[in-house]
Scaffold this motif. Structure first.
Motif, PDB file in Angstrom:
ATOM      1  N   ALA A   1       0.829  -1.209   0.000  1.00  0.00           N
ATOM      2  CA  ALA A   1       0.000   0.000   0.000  1.00  0.00           C
ATOM      3  C   ALA A   1       0.862   1.258   0.000  1.00  0.00           C
ATOM      4  O   ALA A   1       0.540   2.232  -0.671  1.00  0.00           O
ATOM      5  N   LEU A   2       1.953   1.270   0.743  1.00  0.00           N
ATOM      6  CA  LEU A   2       2.861   2.419   0.773  1.00  0.00           C
ATOM      7  C   LEU A   2       4.081   2.078  -0.073  1.00  0.00           C
ATOM      8  O   LEU A   2       4.978   1.382   0.374  1.00  0.00           O
ATOM      9  N   THR A   3       4.084   2.554  -1.306  1.00  0.00           N
ATOM     10  CA  THR A   3       5.184   2.229  -2.203  1.00  0.00           C
ATOM     11  C   THR A   3       5.313   3.305  -3.262  1.00  0.00           C
ATOM     12  O   THR A   3       4.525   4.249  -3.300  1.00  0.00           O
TER      13      THR A   3
ATOM     14  N   PRO B   1       1.354  -2.162  13.218  1.00  0.00           N
ATOM     15  CA  PRO B   1       0.939  -0.763  13.406  1.00  0.00           C
ATOM     16  C   PRO B   1       2.031   0.231  12.990  1.00  0.00           C
ATOM     17  O   PRO B   1       3.211  -0.002  13.217  1.00  0.00           O
ATOM     18  N   ALA B   2       1.593   1.316  12.383  1.00  0.00           N
ATOM     19  CA  ALA B   2       2.512   2.366  11.949  1.00  0.00           C
ATOM     20  C   ALA B   2       2.868   3.235  13.141  1.00  0.00           C
ATOM     21  O   ALA B   2       1.996   3.837  13.754  1.00  0.00           O
ATOM     22  N   THR B   3       4.136   3.288  13.480  1.00  0.00           N
ATOM     23  CA  THR B   3       4.575   4.073  14.631  1.00  0.00           C
ATOM     24  C   THR B   3       5.561   5.163  14.245  1.00  0.00           C
ATOM     25  O   THR B   3       5.829   6.034  15.050  1.00  0.00           O
ATOM     26  N   HIS B   4       6.112   5.139  13.044  1.00  0.00           N
ATOM     27  CA  HIS B   4       7.124   6.108  12.616  1.00  0.00           C
ATOM     28  C   HIS B   4       6.687   6.770  11.321  1.00  0.00           C
ATOM     29  O   HIS B   4       6.888   6.208  10.243  1.00  0.00           O
ATOM     30  N   ARG B   5       6.064   7.928  11.419  1.00  0.00           N
ATOM     31  CA  ARG B   5       5.649   8.690  10.234  1.00  0.00           C
ATOM     32  C   ARG B   5       4.882   7.836   9.227  1.00  0.00           C
ATOM     33  O   ARG B   5       5.174   7.846   8.033  1.00  0.00           O
ATOM     34  N   GLY B   6       3.930   7.078   9.708  1.00  0.00           N
ATOM     35  CA  GLY B   6       3.084   6.274   8.839  1.00  0.00           C
ATOM     36  C   GLY B   6       3.680   4.946   8.421  1.00  0.00           C
ATOM     37  O   GLY B   6       3.135   4.273   7.559  1.00  0.00           O
TER      38      GLY B   6
ATOM     39  N   HIS C   1       9.601  -1.154   8.061  1.00  0.00           N
ATOM     40  CA  HIS C   1       9.622  -0.313   6.867  1.00  0.00           C
ATOM     41  C   HIS C   1      10.297   1.027   7.148  1.00  0.00           C
ATOM     42  O   HIS C   1      10.928   1.609   6.266  1.00  0.00           O
ATOM     43  N   HIS C   2      10.175   1.521   8.369  1.00  0.00           N
ATOM     44  CA  HIS C   2      10.850   2.771   8.722  1.00  0.00           C
ATOM     45  C   HIS C   2      12.370   2.585   8.692  1.00  0.00           C
ATOM     46  O   HIS C   2      13.090   3.445   8.178  1.00  0.00           O
ATOM     47  N   GLN C   3      12.856   1.471   9.224  1.00  0.00           N
ATOM     48  CA  GLN C   3      14.297   1.190   9.194  1.00  0.00           C
ATOM     49  C   GLN C   3      14.799   1.076   7.759  1.00  0.00           C
ATOM     50  O   GLN C   3      15.879   1.571   7.425  1.00  0.00           O
ATOM     51  N   ALA C   4      14.008   0.415   6.897  1.00  0.00           N
ATOM     52  CA  ALA C   4      14.403   0.289   5.493  1.00  0.00           C
ATOM     53  C   ALA C   4      14.448   1.663   4.824  1.00  0.00           C
ATOM     54  O   ALA C   4      15.370   1.963   4.052  1.00  0.00           O
ATOM     55  N   TYR C   5      13.466   2.518   5.125  1.00  0.00           N
ATOM     56  CA  TYR C   5      13.440   3.865   4.561  1.00  0.00           C
ATOM     57  C   TYR C   5      14.632   4.681   5.049  1.00  0.00           C
ATOM     58  O   TYR C   5      15.312   5.336   4.263  1.00  0.00           O
ATOM     59  N   GLU C   6      14.890   4.654   6.351  1.00  0.00           N
ATOM     60  CA  GLU C   6      15.992   5.425   6.931  1.00  0.00           C
ATOM     61  C   GLU C   6      17.351   4.946   6.432  1.00  0.00           C
ATOM     62  O   GLU C   6      18.320   5.696   6.440  1.00  0.00           O
ATOM     63  N   GLY C   7      17.447   3.692   5.993  1.00  0.00           N
ATOM     64  CA  GLY C   7      18.709   3.144   5.519  1.00  0.00           C
ATOM     65  C   GLY C   7      19.050   3.502   4.088  1.00  0.00           C
ATOM     66  O   GLY C   7      20.160   3.250   3.625  1.00  0.00           O
ATOM     67  N   ARG C   8      18.109   4.105   3.356  1.00  0.00           N
ATOM     68  CA  ARG C   8      18.378   4.479   1.964  1.00  0.00           C
ATOM     69  C   ARG C   8      19.458   5.543   1.907  1.00  0.00           C
ATOM     70  O   ARG C   8      19.459   6.482   2.700  1.00  0.00           O
ATOM     71  N   PRO C   9      20.370   5.418   0.962  1.00  0.00           N
ATOM     72  CA  PRO C   9      21.441   6.424   0.844  1.00  0.00           C
ATOM     73  C   PRO C   9      20.911   7.839   0.638  1.00  0.00           C
ATOM     74  O   PRO C   9      21.450   8.791   1.197  1.00  0.00           O
ATOM     75  N   SER C  10      19.846   8.000  -0.136  1.00  0.00           N
ATOM     76  CA  SER C  10      19.326   9.347  -0.385  1.00  0.00           C
ATOM     77  C   SER C  10      18.773   9.968   0.891  1.00  0.00           C
ATOM     78  O   SER C  10      18.936  11.169   1.126  1.00  0.00           O
ATOM     79  N   VAL C  11      18.147   9.171   1.731  1.00  0.00           N
ATOM     80  CA  VAL C  11      17.593   9.680   2.983  1.00  0.00           C
ATOM     81  C   VAL C  11      18.724  10.027   3.944  1.00  0.00           C
ATOM     82  O   VAL C  11      18.706  11.078   4.590  1.00  0.00           O
TER      83      VAL C  11
END
Length: 191
Positions: free
Chosen positions: A60-62, A85-90, A95-105
């Motif tokens: 759903a979030l992609t 449950p979403a606990t970090h900015r949705g 998924h939050h750890q994966a997002y934060e690990g992106r080089p661009s982020v």
């Protein structure tokens, strides 16, 4: 899914065990896909057995690029939300750890930290006043205890001022209230 060994196999295996699933394919797409990568992803999905009027599960979030190959084939993407449950900015923790690990982020966060250090004059002046225990009011021309002081931007940030050393001053609470009313055109008494 990112192009890393072993990453795509886990969701494919989990989805393949779902009751009623005929085929499972995870196209490797990302936010900056060009037409060539899009066609390759659509071909991979088609080779996996997905065609027109088939339903395909997508997160759903992609990124939009995840579902685009399905639209090109005439398939129907079915968004499935994460069950945690979403606990970090949705996002859930995983998924939050994966997002934060992106080089661009990570690089954007590092730039923000560097920018904050350069433009943090109000906080630096506030710390100096707290360390001394008192500060000189630039309007009242007296020394006041640090607990009764405010750090003020001479040209307010909302009016285009910057948080730099040349644009901050220490004022007592009374002078700060008066200056704020003056800055924003409200010269009537506050009562």
């Amino acid at each position: 899914m990112p192009d890393r060994p072993g990453v795509a196999a886990e969701p494919e295996d989990a989805l393949a065990s779902h009751p009623g699933a005929r085929h499972t394919v995870t196209p490797r797409t990302g936010p900056r896909d060009d037409l060539h990568r899009l066609r390759r992803a659509a071909l991979r999905v088609h080779r996996g057995g997905i065609g027109p009027r088939d339903k395909a599960i997508v997160p759903a979030l992609t990124f939009r690029a995840t579902a685009t190959p399905l639209f090109h084939l005439g398939a129907h993407p079915v968004p499935v939300p994460c069950t945690v449950p979403a606990t970090h900015r949705g996002r859930c923790e995983t998924h939050h750890q994966a997002y934060e690990g992106r080089p661009s982020v990570r690089s954007r966060q590092a730039r923000s930290r560097r920018r904050a250090l350069r433009r943090d004059a109000a906080a630096r002046l506030r710390r100096r006043a707290q360390e001394r225990g008192s500060a000189w009011c630039d309007w009242g021309l007296r020394d006041f205890p640090a607990s009764t002081m405010d750090v003020d931007h001479m040209r307010p940030l909302s009016l285009g001022g910057e948080d730099v050393d040349g644009n901050v001053q220490v004022l007592c609470h009374g002078c700060h209230a008066l200056k704020t009313r003056e800055d924003f055109g409200v010269m009537a008494p506050p009562f």
